[in-house]
Design a protein around this motif. Structure first.
Motif, mmCIF file in Angstrom:
data_model
loop_
_atom_site.group_PDB
_atom_site.id
_atom_site.type_symbol
_atom_site.label_atom_id
_atom_site.label_comp_id
_atom_site.label_asym_id
_atom_site.label_seq_id
_atom_site.Cartn_x
_atom_site.Cartn_y
_atom_site.Cartn_z
ATOM 1 N N PHE A 152 87.584 28.742 173.429
ATOM 2 C CA PHE A 152 86.964 28.159 174.624
ATOM 3 C C PHE A 152 86.016 27.002 174.320
ATOM 4 O O PHE A 152 85.792 26.151 175.176
ATOM 5 C CB PHE A 152 86.217 29.240 175.417
ATOM 6 C CG PHE A 152 87.120 30.154 176.188
ATOM 7 C CD1 PHE A 152 87.974 29.654 177.162
ATOM 8 C CD2 PHE A 152 87.132 31.509 175.932
ATOM 9 C CE1 PHE A 152 88.808 30.491 177.872
ATOM 10 C CE2 PHE A 152 87.968 32.351 176.646
ATOM 11 C CZ PHE A 152 88.806 31.843 177.619
ATOM 12 N N PHE A 153 85.480 26.964 173.106
ATOM 13 C CA PHE A 153 84.497 25.924 172.803
ATOM 14 C C PHE A 153 84.987 24.926 171.752
ATOM 15 O O PHE A 153 84.199 24.157 171.220
ATOM 16 C CB PHE A 153 83.180 26.559 172.351
ATOM 17 C CG PHE A 153 82.485 27.315 173.457
ATOM 18 C CD1 PHE A 153 81.649 26.661 174.346
ATOM 19 C CD2 PHE A 153 82.701 28.673 173.631
ATOM 20 C CE1 PHE A 153 81.020 27.349 175.371
ATOM 21 C CE2 PHE A 153 82.079 29.376 174.662
ATOM 22 C CZ PHE A 153 81.241 28.711 175.530
ATOM 23 N N ASN A 154 86.278 24.907 171.493
ATOM 24 C CA ASN A 154 86.840 23.980 170.520
ATOM 25 C C ASN A 154 87.452 22.792 171.252
ATOM 26 O O ASN A 154 88.407 22.937 172.012
ATOM 27 C CB ASN A 154 87.909 24.692 169.679
ATOM 28 C CG ASN A 154 88.292 23.900 168.443
ATOM 29 O OD1 ASN A 154 88.537 22.699 168.512
ATOM 30 N ND2 ASN A 154 88.337 24.567 167.309
ATOM 31 N N GLY A 155 86.898 21.611 171.017
ATOM 32 C CA GLY A 155 87.373 20.413 171.701
ATOM 33 C C GLY A 155 88.793 20.024 171.355
ATOM 34 O O GLY A 155 89.422 19.254 172.087
ATOM 35 N N ALA A 156 89.323 20.558 170.246
ATOM 36 C CA ALA A 156 90.697 20.253 169.847
ATOM 37 C C ALA A 156 91.704 21.236 170.442
ATOM 38 O O ALA A 156 92.875 21.215 170.073
ATOM 39 C CB ALA A 156 90.822 20.254 168.326
ATOM 40 N N LEU A 157 91.239 22.091 171.373
ATOM 41 C CA LEU A 157 92.128 23.055 172.024
ATOM 42 C C LEU A 157 92.013 22.932 173.540
ATOM 43 O O LEU A 157 91.434 23.792 174.211
ATOM 44 C CB LEU A 157 91.776 24.483 171.592
ATOM 45 C CG LEU A 157 92.228 24.915 170.202
ATOM 46 C CD1 LEU A 157 91.606 26.244 169.827
ATOM 47 C CD2 LEU A 157 93.749 25.003 170.140
ATOM 48 N N PRO A 158 92.543 21.858 174.115
ATOM 49 C CA PRO A 158 92.515 21.730 175.569
ATOM 50 C C PRO A 158 93.471 22.724 176.223
ATOM 51 O O PRO A 158 94.313 23.334 175.572
ATOM 52 C CB PRO A 158 92.978 20.289 175.799
ATOM 53 C CG PRO A 158 93.859 19.993 174.633
ATOM 54 C CD PRO A 158 93.229 20.726 173.476
ATOM 55 N N MET A 159 93.334 22.867 177.537
ATOM 56 C CA MET A 159 94.168 23.794 178.285
ATOM 57 C C MET A 159 95.639 23.467 178.106
ATOM 58 O O MET A 159 96.038 22.300 178.056
ATOM 59 C CB MET A 159 93.807 23.715 179.773
ATOM 60 C CG MET A 159 94.435 24.795 180.616
ATOM 61 S SD MET A 159 93.617 26.391 180.405
ATOM 62 C CE MET A 159 92.109 26.128 181.323
ATOM 63 N N GLN A 160 96.457 24.489 178.006
ATOM 64 C CA GLN A 160 97.914 24.320 177.908
ATOM 65 C C GLN A 160 98.572 25.423 178.718
ATOM 66 O O GLN A 160 98.544 26.592 178.342
ATOM 67 C CB GLN A 160 98.376 24.406 176.460
ATOM 68 C CG GLN A 160 99.880 24.515 176.286
ATOM 69 C CD GLN A 160 100.596 23.227 176.613
ATOM 70 O OE1 GLN A 160 100.468 22.252 175.893
ATOM 71 N NE2 GLN A 160 101.326 23.204 177.707
ATOM 72 N N GLN A 161 99.141 25.056 179.852
ATOM 73 C CA GLN A 161 99.894 26.028 180.620
ATOM 74 C C GLN A 161 101.246 26.265 179.963
ATOM 75 O O GLN A 161 101.769 25.400 179.263
ATOM 76 C CB GLN A 161 100.097 25.510 182.048
ATOM 77 C CG GLN A 161 98.817 25.326 182.831
ATOM 78 C CD GLN A 161 98.040 26.606 182.977
ATOM 79 O OE1 GLN A 161 98.569 27.605 183.443
ATOM 80 N NE2 GLN A 161 96.775 26.588 182.575
#
Length: 455
Positions: free
Chosen positions: A93-102
């Motif tokens: 949740f707090f990693n900028g390199a892991l954006p949302m991915q449906q």
């Protein structure tokens, strides 16, 4: 060679050499254990079967027991790393390199321009635009009266005077009526009914294997999504005309708000029509299903927890004492409903509407000694993050809170109920939780139940 020059070269080269040797000794992160399974399908069917059988938590635990808290698999057409546990949630949740991915199926249905898919400046621009309508206190205060009116109308039409009702479909219709009014200014009409039908079919394929064949839920959802998109595009054009003629204002509904926003530097529209339509679809889906599930399961829980129900009744009767008959609830009234919201949060903990969360790695990442390759999905399940966390926390959480508190205020004051089904703990996920038979209940009307004539 001059000795001073040699020493200088050694001084420069030594740190570089030590760095290279250090990296050479450090073991490279490896892919997590597990299997990607069959192409495209992977483990999707197994997870979906477990969700429908209400054994998804066991399915996850079996993987953790077999592979540990980090494992690889394939879900809904994409290679995935499954992460379990609080540390994993914080990492995701707090990693900028892991954006949302449906999942690919949801992405295709909801569109490419939603804030669920966008990153960086585009995500911040669209999220900021949605927050103008969904998070500003001055705007939120305007919702309370509208939602109060919709709830009382709904209970008068569909609950009052009846001995039995089935809760889940009624709650879905209530939350749809509320969200379509706030987003699009739609009241009861054939257009609203058509949008409701499209939404029901859209939900069927959100977590389906993305096989676009005539007999699949995914194909039906694609068609329904395209139909809903056309309806919303028509509403957008109509609202634009109303704004130009002075027949609507920025606070009228979400579409009017988004159309009114302009770039501070250029004065150009902040969002394109495609962005407005895609994000309206997302808001419609998110604002309709999750709130209806929460309220349905609150009703189920309260049927068997009479002490908690009595405490809620006392809280709401105390609020009602300060109001005239027929007077709508206000923002200040909602602030007094602290115990009711704690019950709602406990219900979300026990039966979270969303089973898991998908993120996409935009670069190679390492967690717990394992590699998450760029482009892979990352899914942390089964944790109490009811509205998400971090910079992508749910933008509609305050709206969900208002819907829930207003609805429960009138339900616990106007009715008593008991469950019709003995297996009250049974529910399935498809992909969201649904109780057995939609939760039929027997109603008893309190003396304070008003007679409401439908308009």
């Amino acid at each position: 060679m001059d000795s001073s020059l040699l020493l200088a070269l050694v001084a420069v080269a030594l740190p570089v050499l030590l760095h290279v040797l250090k990296r050479a000794k450090k073991p490279r992160a490896k892919l997590p254990p597990g299997s990607l399974g069959l192409p495209l399908i992977g483990q999707s069917l197994g997870l979906l079967r477990a969700m429908r059988a209400n054994t998804a938590e066991r399915w996850i635990q079996d993987r953790v027991d077999r592979y540990g808290p980090v494992s690889k698999l394939s879900l809904f057409g994409g290679p995935t790393v499954l992460l379990a546990g609080p540390a994993a949630n914080k990492f995701v949740f707090f990693n900028g390199a892991l954006p949302m991915q449906q999942p690919l199926s949801a992405q295709r249905i909801l569109g490419d321009k939603s804030m669920l898919e966008l990153m960086g400046a585009d995500h911040r621009r669209i999220r900021g635009a949605m927050a103008e309508f969904l998070l500003k206190p001055d705007t939120l205060r305007l919702y309370v009266g509208k939602i109060d009116g919709e709830v009382r109308r709904h209970l008068g039409e569909s609950w009052a005077g009846r001995r039995t009702v089935t809760v889940m479909p009624l709650m879905k219709r209530l939350t749809f009526d509320i969200i379509s009014l706030l987003l699009f200014g739609l009241g009861r009409s054939p257009l609203q009914d058509a949008l409701a039908d499209d939404l029901a079919r859209v939900m069927e394929g959100m977590w389906a294997v993305p096989v676009n064949l005539p007999f699949t839920a995914f194909r039906r959802s694609l068609k329904a999504g395209a139909s809903a998109r056309r309806i919303i595009a028509g509403i957008t054009r109509e609202t634009k005309g109303k704004l130009e003629r002075g027949e609507a204002s920025r606070s009228s509904d979400l579409i009017a708000c988004l159309l009114s926003l302009t770039d501070d530097d250029t004065g150009a529209p902040l969002l394109s029509e495609e962005e407005i339509v895609d994000n309206s679809i997302v808001a419609l889906v998110a604002g309709h299903d999750t709130s209806s599930i929460l309220m349905t399961f609150m009703i189920r829980h309260l049927a068997g927890d009479l002490d908690t129900l009595a405490a809620m009744v006392r809280e709401h009767e105390e609020i009602a004492k300060s109001k005239d008959d027929g007077e709508a609830l206000t923002w200040d009234d909602l602030a007094k409903m602290k115990f009711t919201w704690r019950v709602a949060l406990e219900t979300l903990r026990l039966v979270p509407p969303i089973f898991g969360n998908f993120r996409r790695a935009t670069q190679d990442l390492e967690f717990d000694g394992y590699l998450i390759p760029k482009g892979w999905q990352s899914a942390p399940p089964c944790s109490f993050v009811a509205f998400g966390a971090g910079p992508r926390i749910c933008v509609g959480m305050e709206l969900a809170k208002i819907e829930t508190l207003v609805t429960m205020h009138y339900l616990v004051r106007w009715f008593r109920w008991k469950l019709c089904c003995k297996a009250e703990d049974t529910f399935a996920r498809d992909p969201m939780p649904s109780p057995l038979h939609g939760l039929p209940i027997e109603l008893e009307h309190k003396a304070s139940t008003p007679v409401i004539v439908a308009s």
